[in-house]
Enzyme design. Sequence first.
Site, short mmCIF file in Angstrom:
data_model
loop_
_atom_site.label_atom_id
_atom_site.label_comp_id
_atom_site.label_asym_id
_atom_site.label_seq_id
_atom_site.Cartn_x
_atom_site.Cartn_y
_atom_site.Cartn_z
N ASP A 208 0.87 -1.18 0.00
CA ASP A 208 0.00 0.00 0.00
C ASP A 208 0.91 1.23 0.00
O ASP A 208 1.51 1.56 1.02
CB ASP A 208 -0.90 -0.03 1.24
CG ASP A 208 -1.71 1.25 1.42
OD1 ASP A 208 -1.61 2.16 0.58
OD2 ASP A 208 -2.43 1.35 2.42
N GLN A 211 0.81 6.58 1.15
CA GLN A 211 1.54 7.63 1.86
C GLN A 211 2.97 7.80 1.36
O GLN A 211 3.68 8.70 1.80
CB GLN A 211 1.55 7.33 3.37
CG GLN A 211 0.19 7.27 4.00
CD GLN A 211 -0.60 8.56 3.86
OE1 GLN A 211 -0.03 9.65 3.77
NE2 GLN A 211 -1.92 8.46 3.85
N LYS A 234 -4.24 11.57 -3.03
CA LYS A 234 -3.20 11.86 -2.03
C LYS A 234 -1.93 12.40 -2.69
O LYS A 234 -1.02 12.85 -2.01
CB LYS A 234 -2.87 10.61 -1.22
CG LYS A 234 -4.04 10.11 -0.36
CD LYS A 234 -3.65 8.90 0.45
CE LYS A 234 -4.85 8.23 1.11
NZ LYS A 234 -5.47 9.05 2.16
N CYS A 372 -8.60 5.43 10.50
CA CYS A 372 -8.88 4.13 9.87
C CYS A 372 -7.75 3.14 10.16
O CYS A 372 -7.36 2.35 9.29
CB CYS A 372 -9.08 4.28 8.36
SG CYS A 372 -10.56 5.21 7.94
#
Length: 414
Positions: A208, A211, A234, A372
């Site tokens: 993932d 970020q 993002k 989350c």
Amino acid sequence: MNTHTPIKPGLDVEKIKADFPILSQEVYGKPLTFLDTAASAQKPRAVIEAETALYEGYYANIHRGVYKFSQDATEAYEANRETVRAFLNAEKAKECIFVRGATEGINLVAQTWGRANVREGDEIILSHMEHHSNIVPWQMLAEEKGAKIRVIPMFDDGALDIEAYVKLLNDRTRIVAVAHISNSIGVKNPVKEITRLAHDAGALVLIDGCQAAPHMKIDVRDIDADFYTFSAHKAYGPTGIGVIYGKEKHLDAMPPWQGGGDMISTVTFEKTTYNDLPHKFEAGTPNIAGGIAMKVALDYITALGFENIAAHEEELLSYATKELSAFNSLRIIGTAPDKGALISFTMPHAHPHDIGTILDRQGIAVRAGHHCAQPVMDRFGVPGTVRASFGIYNDKSDVDRLVAGLKKVVDIFG
């Protein structure tokens, strides 16, 4: 159309801020200090104009039309695929599948590769710091297949326990799914090492990268990731579009996830054959404007230079850490030395939502809650944190305003 302001070397934050129309606003009579980029980044004018230009000038559905608008829109949309390939250093553009966002990308892998390859008694390894979107799809798969979820623990500074991870790996491990950088505490994971160890055990790896992608150069071939996902919103792009990268050999072997237009080659009532990559996984009319604007966003940050972005954000994080550490009543969650551009903290007598509300009245936008990532909060024994996350348009003056706002919190709550 000028799609970016070339700013090399270093970052001229004032010039960058001027590229983001929303940042000129005031909130409750105070200048906007936006510190919630980890949730969703603001958009430069060029990204906004790219969507407008499509709708005003050449909008049409893509891939199927023979007329000029359709061909122009198709060319502009598909140009994003090569941009994404270069952005990730993927070998082939067709390895980059467009989805609604990273959440859909993870679900796609879980529901296609996972259903075809995970069996009863198999194991799926996650880390303790995962976002819910990298937990729940695997739990759903495990429940359906009778598989087990194993979890890599964290040390008290938020870093993953790699020795414990090695002990979790075994011949029943099918896939390891981990964040490149934690969305809740900012800790950066050694994904290349995690991937190598998983491959040694015969398992695949999904990363993932939500970020990480806006803040550092990503090289999926150097990492050797089997799957890598991130969301455009993002990365200073639009909502509703993202990417799941997959190695061609995996994507070829995986069945389609959704049926509909574009993902087919031929259709009869007796049998349907499926399209080639990447279209096999892209059923239906896509987010055309989003894809076009996503390319502009990726071009924008690439032009700034990831070395410049990383150096600027590391300096900003260091400054923020030093300034916030000066509060005796403030606890930083996630103190590992290798971190992304966010800082997560609590204060003893004030709930995170109260802190966020007080800061909001000072024009400061932060995120408050469990982000989350409830297992992270449980690990550190807190109901939630305040998270200040930084982007290319932030500088030390934003940190100073955050510090001034937190002093008001101290004045109220002690």
